[in-house]
Scaffold this active site. Structure first.
Site, mmCIF file in Angstrom:
data_model
loop_
_atom_site.group_PDB
_atom_site.id
_atom_site.type_symbol
_atom_site.label_atom_id
_atom_site.label_comp_id
_atom_site.label_asym_id
_atom_site.label_seq_id
_atom_site.Cartn_x
_atom_site.Cartn_y
_atom_site.Cartn_z
ATOM 1 C CB SER A 166 -0.886 0.024 1.246
ATOM 2 O OG SER A 166 -1.415 1.342 1.431
ATOM 3 C CG HIS A 170 -3.863 -1.606 -1.464
ATOM 4 N ND1 HIS A 170 -4.949 -2.393 -1.758
ATOM 5 C CD2 HIS A 170 -4.245 -0.782 -0.467
ATOM 6 C CE1 HIS A 170 -5.960 -2.052 -0.963
ATOM 7 N NE2 HIS A 170 -5.563 -1.072 -0.181
ATOM 8 C CG ASP A 223 -5.086 2.427 0.932
ATOM 9 O OD1 ASP A 223 -4.028 2.111 1.497
ATOM 10 O OD2 ASP A 223 -6.027 1.635 0.753
ATOM 11 C CG MET A 226 -11.145 3.313 2.132
ATOM 12 S SD MET A 226 -9.637 3.230 3.065
ATOM 13 C CE MET A 226 -8.457 3.351 1.732
ATOM 14 C CG MET A 261 -11.531 -2.436 5.214
ATOM 15 S SD MET A 261 -9.932 -1.977 4.532
ATOM 16 C CE MET A 261 -9.195 -1.100 5.894
ATOM 17 N N GLY A 298 -8.854 4.238 7.024
ATOM 18 C CA GLY A 298 -8.505 5.660 7.132
ATOM 19 C C GLY A 298 -7.036 5.904 7.366
ATOM 20 C CG PHE A 299 -5.572 7.003 9.915
ATOM 21 C CD1 PHE A 299 -6.892 7.021 10.333
ATOM 22 C CD2 PHE A 299 -4.951 8.211 9.595
ATOM 23 C CE1 PHE A 299 -7.593 8.213 10.448
ATOM 24 C CE2 PHE A 299 -5.644 9.415 9.719
ATOM 25 C CZ PHE A 299 -6.970 9.412 10.141
ATOM 26 N N GLY A 300 -2.879 3.973 7.881
ATOM 27 C CA GLY A 300 -1.973 2.830 7.950
ATOM 28 C C GLY A 300 -1.395 2.717 9.348
ATOM 29 N N GLY A 301 -0.623 1.675 9.567
ATOM 30 C CA GLY A 301 0.091 1.512 10.834
ATOM 31 C C GLY A 301 -0.757 1.118 12.019
ATOM 32 N N GLY A 319 -4.762 -4.293 6.244
ATOM 33 C CA GLY A 319 -4.627 -3.556 7.509
ATOM 34 C C GLY A 319 -3.913 -4.366 8.558
ATOM 35 N N GLY A 332 1.295 -2.014 4.137
ATOM 36 C CA GLY A 332 1.830 -0.670 3.956
ATOM 37 C C GLY A 332 3.068 -0.491 4.827
ATOM 38 C CB SER A 333 3.443 -0.077 8.503
ATOM 39 O OG SER A 333 2.155 0.454 8.565
HETATM 40 O O1 LIG Z 1 -6.939 0.872 3.423
HETATM 41 C C1 LIG Z 1 -6.078 0.961 4.286
HETATM 42 C C2 LIG Z 1 -6.245 1.862 5.462
HETATM 43 O O2 LIG Z 1 -7.547 2.411 5.441
HETATM 44 C C3 LIG Z 1 -4.894 0.105 4.181
HETATM 45 O O3 LIG Z 1 -4.606 -0.202 2.805
HETATM 46 C C4 LIG Z 1 -3.639 0.612 4.903
HETATM 47 O O4 LIG Z 1 -3.021 1.572 4.107
HETATM 48 C C5 LIG Z 1 -2.712 -0.553 5.154
HETATM 49 O O5 LIG Z 1 -1.610 -0.055 5.864
HETATM 50 P P1 LIG Z 1 -0.881 -0.995 6.977
HETATM 51 O O6 LIG Z 1 -1.907 -1.333 8.022
HETATM 52 O O7 LIG Z 1 -0.401 -2.221 6.244
HETATM 53 O O8 LIG Z 1 0.223 -0.129 7.499
HETATM 54 CO CO LIG Z 2 -6.471 -0.197 1.557
#
Ligand SMILES: O=C(CO)[C@@H](O)[C@H](O)COP(=O)(O)O
Ligand SMILES: [Co+2]
Length: 216
Positions: A7, A32, A34, A67, A136, A141-144, A175, A196-197
């Site tokens: 992501s 990916h 977002d 989203m 999900m 809304g947020f990574g990490g 996520g 992502g992270s």
């Molecule tokens: O859609 C989302 C967050 O809303 C995801 O795609 C996050 O961006 C994944 O990030 P990590 O949890 O892997 O850091």
């Molecule tokens: Co996503």
């Protein structure tokens, strides 16, 4: 086959082009993307110009996660920017059947995303029309964020629904995915893993992707 889908929300946007080039050379199959509108989720991320720009860098599958409210208003633009797979949220579209059919009529793959609080039963009858279901495993809304454990039950439920109708379905988990849980998610039935992270941590993209693959 297990697909990795990094992501770019977790990327360093000062160097997005360089990092996408590195993803292009990596073993990840998807990228990916977002898209957040500040309404459906309390965050705003990126839109058409960014997608169009990075499309010139790589031929990897653009796994676009919308989203946003009223996703049906923007399908043509996302396809024009280079989306290969468009995933809309069940919670964001009152006419989801119509939007699914429209996306497919344009030759684009289509997915439905479920928030952690949305039961899998709502999409049972939609599965025959889908290319992918996105579970999900954090609140969007947020990574990490921390992986929500009961997501594993939802992955199993969707996997069983697909098996029961002989549907070859992509089941994406999104996520909190990292080397400590990725194997268990695949064992539950997931075959597309968003990270992502876990991919962009310390800018060790190639090493982090290898570690995810080794953890399978
Ligand atoms: O859609 C989302 C967050 O809303 C995801 O795609 C996050 O961006 C994944 O990030 P990590 O949890 O892997 O850091
Ligand atoms: Co996503």
């Amino acid at each position: 086959m297990v697909i990795l889908s990094p992501s770019i929300l977790a990327a360093d946007f000062k160097r997005l082009g360089e990092q996408v080039s590195r993803l292009d050379k990596s073993g990840a199959e998807f990228i990916h993307i977002d898209v957040m509108d500040g309404n459906f989720v309390p965050n705003i991320s990126l839109g058409f110009p960014v997608i169009k720009s990075i499309r010139e860098i790589t031929k990897k599958v653009f796994d676009v996660h919308l989203m946003i409210e009223q996703p049906s208003k923007y399908i043509d633009e996302f396809i024009a920017c280079g989306a290969d797979m468009i995933t809309i949220h069940y919670e964001a579209d009152k006419h989801i059947d119509r939007t699914i059919n429209y996306i497919k009529s344009k030759g684009c793959k289509v997915g439905i995303a479920l928030n952690p609080g949305t039961p899998t039963c709502v999409i049972k009858d939609l599965i025959p029309q889908l290319d992918m279901v996105l579970i999900m495993s954090v609140n969007p809304g947020f990574g990490g964020q921390k992986f929500i454990e009961y997501s594993k039950d939802k992955i199993k439920e969707v996997s069983l629904m697909a098996k029961n109708i002989g549907k070859d379905l992509l089941i994406e988990v999104d996520g909190g995915v990292d080397p400590t849980n990725i194997k268990s998610l695949v064992e539950c039935g997931a075959n597309v893993l968003v990270a992502g992270s876990a991919v962009f941590k310390d800018d060790k993209i190639e090493e982090n992707i290898d570690n995810l693959r080794k953890a399978l």
